[in-house]
Scaffold this motif. Structure first.
Motif, PDB file in Angstrom:
ATOM      1  N   LYS A  60       2.306  27.291 -25.961  1.00  0.00           N
ATOM      2  CA  LYS A  60       1.581  28.557 -26.095  1.00  0.00           C
ATOM      3  C   LYS A  60       1.898  29.506 -24.944  1.00  0.00           C
ATOM      4  N   HIS A  61       2.207  28.950 -23.763  1.00  0.00           N
ATOM      5  CA  HIS A  61       2.606  29.791 -22.637  1.00  0.00           C
ATOM      6  C   HIS A  61       3.571  29.004 -21.754  1.00  0.00           C
ATOM      7  N   PHE A  62       4.299  29.723 -20.907  1.00  0.00           N
ATOM      8  CA  PHE A  62       5.311  29.119 -20.045  1.00  0.00           C
ATOM      9  C   PHE A  62       4.927  29.341 -18.579  1.00  0.00           C
ATOM     10  N   ASP A  63       5.005  28.253 -17.781  1.00  0.00           N
ATOM     11  CA  ASP A  63       4.729  28.367 -16.346  1.00  0.00           C
ATOM     12  C   ASP A  63       5.943  28.871 -15.576  1.00  0.00           C
ATOM     13  N   PHE A  64       7.134  28.610 -16.100  1.00  0.00           N
ATOM     14  CA  PHE A  64       8.368  29.003 -15.417  1.00  0.00           C
ATOM     15  C   PHE A  64       9.327  29.652 -16.405  1.00  0.00           C
ATOM     16  N   ASN A  65      10.187  30.528 -15.875  1.00  0.00           N
ATOM     17  CA  ASN A  65      11.248  31.111 -16.688  1.00  0.00           C
ATOM     18  C   ASN A  65      12.457  30.189 -16.780  1.00  0.00           C
ATOM     19  N   ILE A  66      12.668  29.392 -15.737  1.00  0.00           N
ATOM     20  CA  ILE A  66      13.818  28.498 -15.707  1.00  0.00           C
ATOM     21  C   ILE A  66      13.480  27.255 -14.896  1.00  0.00           C
ATOM     22  N   VAL A  67      13.971  26.120 -15.356  1.00  0.00           N
ATOM     23  CA  VAL A  67      13.819  24.854 -14.627  1.00  0.00           C
ATOM     24  C   VAL A  67      15.219  24.360 -14.268  1.00  0.00           C
ATOM     25  N   VAL A  68      15.467  24.152 -12.984  1.00  0.00           N
ATOM     26  CA  VAL A  68      16.761  23.690 -12.503  1.00  0.00           C
ATOM     27  C   VAL A  68      16.643  22.211 -12.149  1.00  0.00           C
ATOM     28  N   LEU A  69      17.466  21.396 -12.777  1.00  0.00           N
ATOM     29  CA  LEU A  69      17.448  19.953 -12.527  1.00  0.00           C
ATOM     30  C   LEU A  69      18.541  19.604 -11.526  1.00  0.00           C
ATOM     31  N   GLY A  70      18.149  19.145 -10.358  1.00  0.00           N
ATOM     32  CA  GLY A  70      19.094  18.767  -9.322  1.00  0.00           C
ATOM     33  C   GLY A  70      19.259  19.851  -8.280  1.00  0.00           C
ATOM     34  N   ALA A  71      18.982  19.489  -7.005  1.00  0.00           N
ATOM     35  CA  ALA A  71      19.077  20.471  -5.927  1.00  0.00           C
ATOM     36  C   ALA A  71      20.359  20.285  -5.140  1.00  0.00           C
ATOM     37  N   GLY A  72      21.461  20.054  -5.881  1.00  0.00           N
ATOM     38  CA  GLY A  72      22.765  20.021  -5.232  1.00  0.00           C
ATOM     39  C   GLY A  72      23.260  21.431  -4.998  1.00  0.00           C
ATOM     40  N   VAL A 116      16.304  37.496  -8.904  1.00  0.00           N
ATOM     41  CA  VAL A 116      16.065  38.501  -9.949  1.00  0.00           C
ATOM     42  C   VAL A 116      14.631  38.395 -10.486  1.00  0.00           C
ATOM     43  N   LYS A 117      13.737  37.810  -9.645  1.00  0.00           N
ATOM     44  CA  LYS A 117      12.301  37.773  -9.912  1.00  0.00           C
ATOM     45  C   LYS A 117      11.893  36.801 -11.026  1.00  0.00           C
ATOM     46  N   ALA A 118      12.716  35.790 -11.297  1.00  0.00           N
ATOM     47  CA  ALA A 118      12.324  34.776 -12.270  1.00  0.00           C
ATOM     48  C   ALA A 118      11.464  33.716 -11.583  1.00  0.00           C
ATOM     49  N   LYS A 119      10.553  33.121 -12.339  1.00  0.00           N
ATOM     50  CA  LYS A 119       9.746  32.011 -11.825  1.00  0.00           C
ATOM     51  C   LYS A 119      10.548  30.735 -12.041  1.00  0.00           C
ATOM     52  N   VAL A 120      10.914  30.080 -10.926  1.00  0.00           N
ATOM     53  CA  VAL A 120      11.857  28.969 -10.979  1.00  0.00           C
ATOM     54  C   VAL A 120      11.196  27.682 -10.507  1.00  0.00           C
ATOM     55  N   ALA A 121      11.461  26.585 -11.247  1.00  0.00           N
ATOM     56  CA  ALA A 121      11.063  25.249 -10.804  1.00  0.00           C
ATOM     57  C   ALA A 121      12.333  24.471 -10.494  1.00  0.00           C
ATOM     58  N   LEU A 122      12.455  23.974  -9.248  1.00  0.00           N
ATOM     59  CA  LEU A 122      13.623  23.214  -8.824  1.00  0.00           C
ATOM     60  C   LEU A 122      13.228  21.750  -8.686  1.00  0.00           C
ATOM     61  N   VAL A 123      13.897  20.878  -9.436  1.00  0.00           N
ATOM     62  CA  VAL A 123      13.547  19.448  -9.475  1.00  0.00           C
ATOM     63  C   VAL A 123      14.644  18.642  -8.794  1.00  0.00           C
ATOM     64  N   GLU A 124      14.250  17.838  -7.806  1.00  0.00           N
ATOM     65  CA  GLU A 124      15.193  16.952  -7.115  1.00  0.00           C
ATOM     66  C   GLU A 124      14.481  15.640  -6.787  1.00  0.00           C
ATOM     67  N   LYS A 125      15.004  14.528  -7.223  1.00  0.00           N
ATOM     68  CA  LYS A 125      14.339  13.230  -7.014  1.00  0.00           C
ATOM     69  C   LYS A 125      14.724  12.580  -5.681  1.00  0.00           C
ATOM     70  N   HIS A 126      15.761  13.111  -4.995  1.00  0.00           N
ATOM     71  CA  HIS A 126      16.199  12.454  -3.750  1.00  0.00           C
ATOM     72  C   HIS A 126      16.227  13.473  -2.620  1.00  0.00           C
ATOM     73  N   ARG A 127      17.388  13.830  -2.143  1.00  0.00           N
ATOM     74  CA  ARG A 127      17.480  14.728  -0.993  1.00  0.00           C
ATOM     75  C   ARG A 127      18.058  16.084  -1.384  1.00  0.00           C
ATOM     76  N   MET A 128      17.463  17.134  -0.848  1.00  0.00           N
ATOM     77  CA  MET A 128      17.948  18.490  -1.103  1.00  0.00           C
ATOM     78  C   MET A 128      19.378  18.636  -0.580  1.00  0.00           C
ATOM     79  N   GLY A 129      20.187  19.348  -1.310  1.00  0.00           N
ATOM     80  CA  GLY A 129      21.559  19.610  -0.884  1.00  0.00           C
ATOM     81  C   GLY A 129      22.575  18.734  -1.567  1.00  0.00           C
ATOM     82  N   GLY A 130      22.150  17.623  -2.131  1.00  0.00           N
ATOM     83  CA  GLY A 130      23.064  16.761  -2.863  1.00  0.00           C
ATOM     84  C   GLY A 130      24.118  16.117  -1.989  1.00  0.00           C
ATOM     85  N   ASP A 131      25.177  15.644  -2.624  1.00  0.00           N
ATOM     86  CA  ASP A 131      26.248  14.928  -1.920  1.00  0.00           C
ATOM     87  C   ASP A 131      26.943  15.796  -0.882  1.00  0.00           C
ATOM     88  N   CYS A 132      27.160  17.061  -1.225  1.00  0.00           N
ATOM     89  CA  CYS A 132      27.928  17.928  -0.330  1.00  0.00           C
ATOM     90  C   CYS A 132      27.258  18.050   1.043  1.00  0.00           C
TER      91      CYS A 132
END
Length: 290
Positions: free
Chosen positions: A236-248, A261-277
């Motif tokens: 019925k409604h959306f909490d976020f405009n975009i969901v990003v899976l993985g904070a690499g 660009v003013k979108a409501k973003v959810a960033l999901v990361e189960k381990h460490r921010m930044g990924g392998d790099c």
């Protein structure tokens, strides 16, 4: 008469008809110049013999499309100018579908058994896809006239799609394009001077011819999206405009640009921010080397 003999005879008859079309230069009668030159004669004959004209016109149209000969577009424009928008659309819609189905059946009769037996293993997946998505796939091809219709007729005849389904889907899929071309034909018939070239109706018809493929593509994209999401319940409604899976590196950049660009973003990361790099690859190795 066995099937092989019947196929040989059918192929010879079709080959003779196609050869005659080019040998006797019958293509000269399927040009816009010829249609314009005989426009008054066609109109007078139609005024005196309505039914006979429709029968002759449909017979020629079915024959041209069934034999995959050039000239269907000119016939459609000529039909619009001679028969008008409503009658022309009805007659041409059925004539084109009947002709397309005839070409489909010819391809099926002459080639399908050989192709299916020769490439049976390779065609299993295609046949399964046609069985499951054949109607929508055919509808897409019919709605967007970028792919030559005569090739669609011949290729689809090699598949397992049912004839009735092919006829119905083709009838529906080709109808919007038929209306656009018939309407263009009704306007082309009015050109008797240079002023006619700049008439609003003719300009609108040409705009429709150009816009129709783009509009059809958008419709197909919308229908595909609806089909994919059909099994999911829309919130019925959306909490976020975009969901990003993985904070690499890719996820961080995507989330950053979206939030910029003013979108409501959810960033999901189960381990460490930044990924392998950041944690184990590029940055640590460069720091060690430094």
């Amino acid at each position: 008469m066995n099937t092989t003999t019947a196929r040989i005879i059918a192929a010879l008859v079709i080959g003779l008809l196609v050869y005659s079309f080019f040998a006797f230069d019958l293509g000269q009668y399927f040009t816009l110049d010829y249609v314009k030159a005989r426009q008054a004669d066609f109109g007078a004959y139609y005024a005196e013999h309505h039914i006979l004209t429709l029968i002759i016109y449909m017979t020629i149209y079915v024959a041209v499309t069934a034999l995959s000969l050039p000239g269907a577009t000119i016939l459609t424009l000529a039909g619009g100018g001679l028969l008008g928008l409503v009658t022309g659309t009805i007659v041409i819609s059925f004539a084109s579908t009947i002709g397309a189905t005839c070409a489909f059946l010819v391809s099926r009769f002459l080639l399908r058994d050989y192709v299916q037996n020769r490439f049976n293993d390779k065609l299993k997946a295609i046949n399964a896809g046609i069985e499951k998505e054949g109607s929508f796939y055919l509808f897409t091809l019919r709605l967007i006239p970028a792919f030559p219709f005569f090739i669609i007729n011949l290729v689809m005849g090699l598949t397992s799609i049912r004839t009735l389904k092919y006829f119905v889907v083709s009838q529906i899929g080709m109808l919007p394009g038929t209306i656009v071309y018939v309407n263009a034909g009704t306007q082309l018939a009015q050109i008797d001077s240079l002023k006619g070239i700049l008439s609003p109706g003719l300009i609108a018809s040409f705009v429709a011819l150009g816009v129709f493929p783009l509009l059809a593509k958008k419709v197909i994209e919308y229908l595909k999206g609806k089909k994919v999401l059909r099994k999911f319940r829309k919130p019925k409604h959306f909490d976020f405009n975009i969901v990003v899976l993985g904070a690499g590196s890719g996820g961080l950049v995507s989330a950053y640009i979206a939030s910029a660009v003013k979108a409501k973003v959810a960033l999901v990361e189960k381990h460490r921010m930044g990924g392998d790099c950041l944690n184990t690859g590029c940055v640590p190795s460069k720091a060690t080397l430094a």
